[in-house]
Design an enzyme around this catalytic site. Structure first.
Site, PDB file in Angstrom:
ATOM      1  N   LYS A 174      -3.668  -4.675 -11.907  1.00  0.00           N
ATOM      2  CA  LYS A 174      -3.382  -4.880 -10.477  1.00  0.00           C
ATOM      3  C   LYS A 174      -2.110  -4.089 -10.153  1.00  0.00           C
ATOM      4  CE  LYS A 174      -0.793  -7.102  -8.007  1.00  0.00           C
ATOM      5  NZ  LYS A 174      -0.403  -6.052  -7.042  1.00  0.00           N
ATOM      6  N   CYS A 282      14.134   1.488 -12.929  1.00  0.00           N
ATOM      7  CA  CYS A 282      14.769   0.282 -13.476  1.00  0.00           C
ATOM      8  C   CYS A 282      15.910   0.670 -14.409  1.00  0.00           C
ATOM      9  CB  CYS A 282      13.758  -0.571 -14.209  1.00  0.00           C
ATOM     10  SG  CYS A 282      13.144   0.212 -15.684  1.00  0.00           S
ATOM     11  N   GLU A 383      20.939  -5.606  -7.252  1.00  0.00           N
ATOM     12  CA  GLU A 383      20.183  -4.359  -7.431  1.00  0.00           C
ATOM     13  C   GLU A 383      19.933  -3.717  -6.059  1.00  0.00           C
ATOM     14  OE1 GLU A 383      16.101  -4.759  -8.909  1.00  0.00           O
ATOM     15  OE2 GLU A 383      16.326  -2.847  -9.940  1.00  0.00           O
TER      16      GLU A 383
HETATM   17  P1  NAD Z   1       7.957  -6.262  -6.932  1.00  0.00           P
HETATM   18  O1  NAD Z   1       8.497  -7.336  -7.797  1.00  0.00           O
HETATM   19  O2  NAD Z   1       8.109  -6.392  -5.467  1.00  0.00           O
HETATM   20  O3  NAD Z   1       6.390  -6.061  -7.191  1.00  0.00           O
HETATM   21  C1  NAD Z   1       5.872  -5.827  -8.483  1.00  0.00           C
HETATM   22  C2  NAD Z   1       4.427  -6.295  -8.546  1.00  0.00           C
HETATM   23  O4  NAD Z   1       4.382  -7.714  -8.325  1.00  0.00           O
HETATM   24  C3  NAD Z   1       3.522  -5.680  -7.482  1.00  0.00           C
HETATM   25  O5  NAD Z   1       2.260  -5.427  -8.057  1.00  0.00           O
HETATM   26  C4  NAD Z   1       3.435  -6.767  -6.415  1.00  0.00           C
HETATM   27  O6  NAD Z   1       2.231  -6.706  -5.669  1.00  0.00           O
HETATM   28  C5  NAD Z   1       3.496  -8.043  -7.259  1.00  0.00           C
HETATM   29  N1  NAD Z   1       4.091  -9.202  -6.570  1.00  0.00           N
HETATM   30  C6  NAD Z   1       5.053  -9.186  -5.611  1.00  0.00           C
HETATM   31  N2  NAD Z   1       5.379 -10.458  -5.267  1.00  0.00           N
HETATM   32  C7  NAD Z   1       4.627 -11.274  -6.023  1.00  0.00           C
HETATM   33  C8  NAD Z   1       4.503 -12.687  -6.135  1.00  0.00           C
HETATM   34  N3  NAD Z   1       5.246 -13.500  -5.387  1.00  0.00           N
HETATM   35  N4  NAD Z   1       3.615 -13.193  -7.015  1.00  0.00           N
HETATM   36  C9  NAD Z   1       2.867 -12.367  -7.786  1.00  0.00           C
HETATM   37  N5  NAD Z   1       2.929 -11.016  -7.721  1.00  0.00           N
HETATM   38  C10 NAD Z   1       3.797 -10.467  -6.857  1.00  0.00           C
HETATM   39  O7  NAD Z   1       8.625  -4.894  -7.459  1.00  0.00           O
HETATM   40  P2  NAD Z   1       8.541  -3.434  -6.812  1.00  0.00           P
HETATM   41  O8  NAD Z   1       9.371  -3.399  -5.573  1.00  0.00           O
HETATM   42  O9  NAD Z   1       7.132  -2.953  -6.768  1.00  0.00           O
HETATM   43  O10 NAD Z   1       9.278  -2.598  -7.965  1.00  0.00           O
HETATM   44  C11 NAD Z   1      10.657  -2.444  -8.033  1.00  0.00           C
HETATM   45  C12 NAD Z   1      11.276  -3.430  -9.017  1.00  0.00           C
HETATM   46  O11 NAD Z   1      10.701  -3.258 -10.299  1.00  0.00           O
HETATM   47  C13 NAD Z   1      12.769  -3.198  -9.214  1.00  0.00           C
HETATM   48  O12 NAD Z   1      13.414  -4.446  -9.231  1.00  0.00           O
HETATM   49  C14 NAD Z   1      12.855  -2.521 -10.573  1.00  0.00           C
HETATM   50  O13 NAD Z   1      14.068  -2.693 -11.244  1.00  0.00           O
HETATM   51  C15 NAD Z   1      11.721  -3.184 -11.289  1.00  0.00           C
HETATM   52  N6  NAD Z   1      11.257  -2.399 -12.423  1.00  0.00           N
HETATM   53  C16 NAD Z   1      11.533  -2.872 -13.675  1.00  0.00           C
HETATM   54  C17 NAD Z   1      11.148  -2.143 -14.794  1.00  0.00           C
HETATM   55  C18 NAD Z   1      11.467  -2.633 -16.178  1.00  0.00           C
HETATM   56  O14 NAD Z   1      10.970  -2.057 -17.129  1.00  0.00           O
HETATM   57  N7  NAD Z   1      12.264  -3.669 -16.322  1.00  0.00           N
HETATM   58  C19 NAD Z   1      10.443  -0.928 -14.635  1.00  0.00           C
HETATM   59  C20 NAD Z   1      10.145  -0.498 -13.340  1.00  0.00           C
HETATM   60  C21 NAD Z   1      10.563  -1.251 -12.238  1.00  0.00           C
END
Ligand code: NAD
Length: 483
Positions: A174, A282, A383
């Site tokens: 997803k 990230c 962040e």
């Molecule tokens: P996000 O948390 O908004 O979304 C990530 C995923 O979760 C998406 O597929 C989204 O549809 C889903 N999602 C969102 N809210 C949800 C909920 N309440 N319940 C279930 N699923 C939900 O993140 P984003 O904005 O897409 O990505 C950026 C973030 O990702 C930043 O905080 C970044 O640091 C982090 N990131 C971390 C890593 C790592 O390896 N630690 C790598 C890449 C990005």
């Protein structure tokens, strides 16, 4: 009319249930590229059933054959390398070089999965008692899912999918509804690969589909990458439902620069680490801590070089920094800069209000440099996930380490120094999952596990490396006596 993309279930493309959809824009041009369906629990159920039905045949497919699929898959990705990079640029807004780097990293994860005949091997011991032998076997564990973020739409799914399926598990992806087109292309390639039906499945959408995956009794485990608040929800929901879970969260990555560091080399590394992918990594450098005299040198040199970065459309090969993901993200980042200014920080280079000629509808935020950031203020703690680098000052090495360890995040931290003792002490005492020494972006290669500490990771087994083999397999002990 703009098309609505489809899910990929049981070996074919299918429409999601009718209902709401999410517009997908090119963040540089503002052009509407597609509609992403907001799949429902029924759509997820269809995918999970297909995956479950595929499990028995797939787990008994010889491991060498599963590895061979990975060889073919790699060749297909290499053949479409430039097309994939272009899709990533169009839906994400990063530069072509950054997108190529992303695809290259994705290929490395496929390389890792090719080694599954070695990686899944286990051990044994004869005569643990007289005439009794004991062995371990690794078996695939069931249906796995991954919920992935917008910022590396091609690479992050590949941290999980190749290893999961090479280990013999069916898989459901997803992806982020903000960047679903790279995943669509990924599944076009997987479709050509001719895996047995149901082994790989793609369900598009937002929270409802993610929630349905976490609630579904036939899903064994979930890999997640995204922001920390969501990572925590994913961890809690999956554990409550008895599932394996690895939830990689957000970050606030610090870089300490010692007075004995090579300042020119440090600045060039920090520029790439802070402004690469417009800070939407990230592992992005968020705060540079200048120790002693290094602070003023860093500030002067960065101020000069940051304002020279060329911001523009990612498909223009001369562009050095692209857009942020959306108008909402632009607004959020700009308001964080304003808040930091109100807290008394010094906005040395201000990227707010940037316009790029010919791309008036783009989500532009120019590279921003903020000096004089104090501990416990917004820029030291939250962040930003945008092209904003903060500068903090520390009197000495110990104070720099204290500042870094105060963060509630622990994804990555780096030190620039020519002093081995400080480098050693930094590795030893900084609480972060990935440590860089004279490296701006401490990104583990595919055969090493990747995950943070503190609020940057929820779970125990990280993504990638041997951790991923542990995560995607069940170990069984066999004790035998033949009389
Ligand atoms: P996000 O948390 O908004 O979304 C990530 C995923 O979760 C998406 O597929 C989204 O549809 C889903 N999602 C969102 N809210 C949800 C909920 N309440 N319940 C279930 N699923 C939900 O993140 P984003 O904005 O897409 O990505 C950026 C973030 O990702 C930043 O905080 C970044 O640091 C982090 N990131 C971390 C890593 C790592 O390896 N630690 C790598 C890449 C990005």
């Amino acid at each position: 009319m703009t098309r609505t993309i489809q899910n990929y279930v049981d070996g074919g493309w299918v429409d999601a249930s009718p209902g709401a959809s999410i517009p997908v824009h090119d963040p540089a041009t503002g052009q509407l590229l597609a509609h992403c369906p907001d799949s429902t629990a029924a759509d997820v159920d269809m995918a999970v059933r297909a995956a479950r039905a595929a499990f028995d045949e797939w787990r008994s497919t010889p491991v060498l054959v599963r590895a061979q699929f990975m060889h073919h898959f790699k060749v297909m990705v290499e053949e479409r390398f430039e097309d994939i990079a272009q899709i990533v640029v169009r839906e994400h807004g990063k530069t072509m070089d950054e997108a190529r780097g992303e695809v290259r990293r994705g290929v490395e994860s496929i390389d890792f999965a090719m080694s599954v005949p070695v990686l899944m091997r286990s051990d044994g011991l004869e005569d643990i008692s007289s005439g009794i032998d004991e062995t371990t076997v690794r078996q695939p564990a069931g249906v796995f899912a991954a919920i992935t973020p917008f910022n590396f739409p091609f690479m992050v799914p590949l941290w999980f999918l190749p290893t999961a399926i090479a280990c013999g598990n069916p898989f459901i992806l997803k992806p982020s509804p903000q960047t679903p087109l790279s995943a669509e292309l990924l599944f076009e390639l997987l479709d050509e690969l001719d895996l047995p039906e149901g082994v790989v499945n793609l369900v598009h959408g937002g929270v409802p589909s993610a929630a349905a995956l976490m609630e579904h009794p036939e899903v064994t485990g979930v890999s997640f990458v995204g922001s920390s608040p969501v990572a925590k929800i994913i961890y809690q929901t999956c554990t409550r439902n008895g599932k394996r879970v690895q939830a990689q969260g957000g970050a606030k990555n610090y870089i300490a620069v010692m007075p004995d560091a090579n300042i020119q080399a440090s600045v060039s590394n920090i520029l790439g680490a802070a402004y690469g992918c417009a800070g939407q990594r990230c592992l992005a450098a968020a705060v540079a801590v200048g120790v002693g005299d290094a602070y003023d040198q860093l500030k002067d040199e960065l101020a000069k070089q940051v304002s020279e970065l060329k911001v523009g459309y990612g498909l223009d090969e001369t562009t050095q920094m692209g857009t942020v993901i959306s108008a909402d993200a632009k607004q959020r980042i700009e308001s964080m800069i304003a808040q930091s200014q109100a807290e008394g920080a010094d906005i040395v280079v201000d990227g707010r209000g940037l316009q790029v000629a010919g791309y008036e509808d783009g989500a532009w935020v120019g590279p921003t440099l903020i000096a004089g950031v104090r501990p416990n203020t917004l820029m030291a703690t939250e962040e930003v996930f945008g092209p904003v680098l903060s500068l903090m000052k520390a009197a000495d090495f110990d104070e720099a380490v204290d500042i870094i360890n105060q963060s509630r995040f622990g994804n990555a931290a780096s030190i620039f120094t020519s002093n081995g003792r400080h480098a050693r002490e930094f590795k030893y005492s900084v609480n972060a999952g990935n440590i860089g020494v004279n490296i701006g972006v401490a990104a583990p290669s595919a055969s090493f596990p990747f995950g943070g500490q503190k609020d940057s990771f929820f779970g125990d087994l990280h993504g990638q490396g041997m951790d991923s083999i542990e995560f995607y397999t069940e170990r069984k002990i066999v004790i035998e006596r033949w009389v």
